[in-house]
Scaffold this active site. Structure first.
Site, short mmCIF file in Angstrom:
data_model
loop_
_atom_site.label_atom_id
_atom_site.label_comp_id
_atom_site.label_asym_id
_atom_site.label_seq_id
_atom_site.Cartn_x
_atom_site.Cartn_y
_atom_site.Cartn_z
N LYS A 16 0.84 -1.20 0.00
CA LYS A 16 0.00 0.00 0.00
C LYS A 16 0.87 1.24 0.00
O LYS A 16 2.03 1.23 0.44
CB LYS A 16 -0.95 0.04 1.20
CG LYS A 16 -0.30 0.05 2.59
CD LYS A 16 0.13 1.41 3.11
CE LYS A 16 0.83 1.34 4.45
NZ LYS A 16 1.70 2.46 4.76
N GLY A 59 4.93 -6.27 6.01
CA GLY A 59 4.69 -7.24 7.09
C GLY A 59 3.20 -7.44 7.31
O GLY A 59 2.73 -8.58 7.49
N SER A 60 2.45 -6.36 7.25
CA SER A 60 0.99 -6.44 7.41
C SER A 60 0.38 -7.22 6.26
O SER A 60 -0.56 -8.00 6.44
CB SER A 60 0.38 -5.04 7.44
OG SER A 60 0.92 -4.30 8.50
N ASP A 81 -2.58 -1.91 9.91
CA ASP A 81 -2.65 -1.91 8.45
C ASP A 81 -3.10 -3.26 7.87
O ASP A 81 -3.26 -3.39 6.66
CB ASP A 81 -1.26 -1.60 7.85
CG ASP A 81 -0.83 -0.16 8.11
OD1 ASP A 81 -1.67 0.65 8.57
OD2 ASP A 81 0.34 0.15 7.85
N MET A 114 5.50 0.48 3.27
CA MET A 114 4.49 0.00 2.31
C MET A 114 3.70 -1.19 2.88
O MET A 114 3.02 -1.91 2.16
CB MET A 114 5.14 -0.38 0.98
CG MET A 114 5.81 0.83 0.33
SD MET A 114 6.29 0.53 -1.38
CE MET A 114 4.71 0.74 -2.21
N PRO A 122 9.15 -3.89 -0.24
CA PRO A 122 10.35 -3.57 0.55
C PRO A 122 10.12 -3.79 2.05
O PRO A 122 9.05 -3.48 2.57
CB PRO A 122 10.61 -2.10 0.24
CG PRO A 122 9.44 -1.58 -0.50
CD PRO A 122 8.71 -2.76 -1.07
N VAL A 123 11.13 -4.32 2.73
CA VAL A 123 11.04 -4.62 4.17
C VAL A 123 11.24 -3.32 4.95
O VAL A 123 12.18 -2.57 4.68
CB VAL A 123 12.12 -5.66 4.55
CG1 VAL A 123 12.12 -5.93 6.05
CG2 VAL A 123 11.90 -6.97 3.78
O1 C5P Z 1 -0.54 -1.35 14.49
P1 C5P Z 1 0.90 -1.60 14.25
O2 C5P Z 1 1.46 -2.67 15.14
O3 C5P Z 1 1.24 -1.84 12.80
O4 C5P Z 1 1.64 -0.26 14.62
C1 C5P Z 1 3.02 -0.18 14.75
C2 C5P Z 1 3.39 1.03 15.59
O5 C5P Z 1 3.07 2.23 14.86
C3 C5P Z 1 2.64 1.16 16.90
O6 C5P Z 1 3.29 0.46 17.91
C4 C5P Z 1 2.68 2.67 17.13
O7 C5P Z 1 3.94 3.05 17.65
C5 C5P Z 1 2.59 3.24 15.73
N1 C5P Z 1 1.20 3.59 15.37
C6 C5P Z 1 0.62 4.69 15.95
N2 C5P Z 1 -0.67 5.03 15.62
C7 C5P Z 1 -1.36 4.30 14.69
C8 C5P Z 1 -0.77 3.18 14.07
C9 C5P Z 1 0.52 2.85 14.43
O8 C5P Z 1 1.23 5.38 16.77
N3 C5P Z 1 -2.59 4.66 14.40
#
Ligand code: C5P
Length: 312
Positions: A11, A111-112, A145, A108, A103-104
């Site tokens: 994405k 991982g999600s 994501d 983008m 890309p890691v």
């Molecule tokens: O949800 P996810 O584990 O992918 O998010 C990774 C990190 O990104 C969270 O631990 C947080 O630090 C940050 N994040 C955030 N606000 C969001 C989504 C992600 O602060 N709405």
């Protein structure tokens, strides 16, 4: 079936409006997601060796620059498959193979994407038949994501990005992505965004969707979309990786309709007028310092989709 392969897109965020830090450590967002034709593939197979003492879920990763992808229970695809087995109420076994092109740690959502693909693949492999609404719920627990990687297309995410509403779009948009060496940590970029706001004495605004951007999407107007692209995480990504400013400037100077850091970066996204323009622009950006590789892609494309089933 003893093996199921699922293809899942990357994405780019067309608008990422970041609100204040919440008590749970997340930020309220308005996040316009757009799925593009840069894909990972996840195959879930029944373990061939029949070794019942082995871990029920094993993972291998193939592709360039995949050294940072964990092959333990920290892998998001493994976590997703474990959560799915938990929902079904028993232990299931699978060998996961992730073939990476996204890309890691590139901003983008690679991982999600792998987590979403693992949900679809294991749901099929294990014959669970869970409806997409259930997969969406499990996805939201794995990461903000992940639900979008199941849905695909173009959608606006609210809350921490996991509450999705599909958006109406017309036509196809053509993109160039400049991949950078090394990744950027998403929590670190959010943290830097908070720090920069505090330092400047600016309160985080309540995030709101851009009507100009929605209108450009509805009309399939790439020029207007290029001007409406916006990412509140961009100043933070540039502070942590100053060379990205040169990459963005190079794309703009060389004719991109719009340029922005993708999500938390460091991938930079450039919007082009057509497929030909995207190829031309990609050729002009390849030699920019700090740019590891350049790829073209189009969007929107569907979310995680079964691409093949076989004997493993
Ligand atoms: O949800 P996810 O584990 O992918 O998010 C990774 C990190 O990104 C969270 O631990 C947080 O630090 C940050 N994040 C955030 N606000 C969001 C989504 C992600 O602060 N709405």
């Amino acid at each position: 079936m003893s093996a199921i392969t699922v293809r899942v897109p990357a994405k780019v965020n067309l608008q990422l409006a970041v609100g204040p830090l919440r008590e749970d450590g997340y930020h309220d967002l308005v996040n316009v997601f757009h799925a593009v034709s840069l894909f990972d593939e996840v195959t879930a197979a029944e373990p061939a060796d029949g070794d019942v003492t082995a871990a029920p879920l094993r993972v291998r990763v193939e592709g360039d620059h995949t050294g940072e992808v964990p092959v333990s229970d920290d892998n998001l695809a493994v976590r997703a498959a474990m959560a799915l087995a938990g929902r079904a109420g028993r232990t299931y076994r699978a060998d996961l193979l992730i073939r990476k092109s996204i890309p890691v740690a590139g901003g983008m959502a690679g991982g999600s994407a792998d987590a979403a693909a693992a949900l679809v693949a294991c749901n099929e492999l294990w014959g669970l038949g869970l409806p997409v609404e259930d997969l969406m719920e499990i996805a939201a627990d794995i990461g903000s994501d992940v639900p979008f990687a199941l849905l695909g297309g173009t959608a606006v995410g609210t809350g921490r990005g996991e509450r999705l509403a599909p958006l109406e779009t017309a036509g196809v948009f053509h993109w160039v992505f400049a991949l950078a060496d090394g990744g950027l940590s998403t929590p670190r970029v959010y943290g830097e965004c908070d720090r920069l706001r505090e330092e400047a004495g600016v309160a985080a605004p309540r995030p709101a969707v851009s009507e100009t951007l929605l209108d450009a999407l509805r009309r399939g107007d790439a020029k207007a979309l290029g001007q409406a692209l916006a990412n509140d995480l961009q100043p933070a990504a540039l502070a942590l990786r100053p060379s990205l400013a040169d990459t963005l400037a190079a794309g703009r100077e060389r004719g991109a309709l719009g340029a922005l850091v993708s999500g938390s970066g460091p991938t930079c996204a450039f919007l082009a007028e057509s497929a030909e323009h995207a190829h031309e622009l990609a050729g002009l950006i390849t030699d920019v310092d700090g740019c590891r590789a350049v790829v073209t892609a189009h969007g929107p494309v569907p979310g995680a989709t079964v691409a093949g089933a076989g004997a493993g």
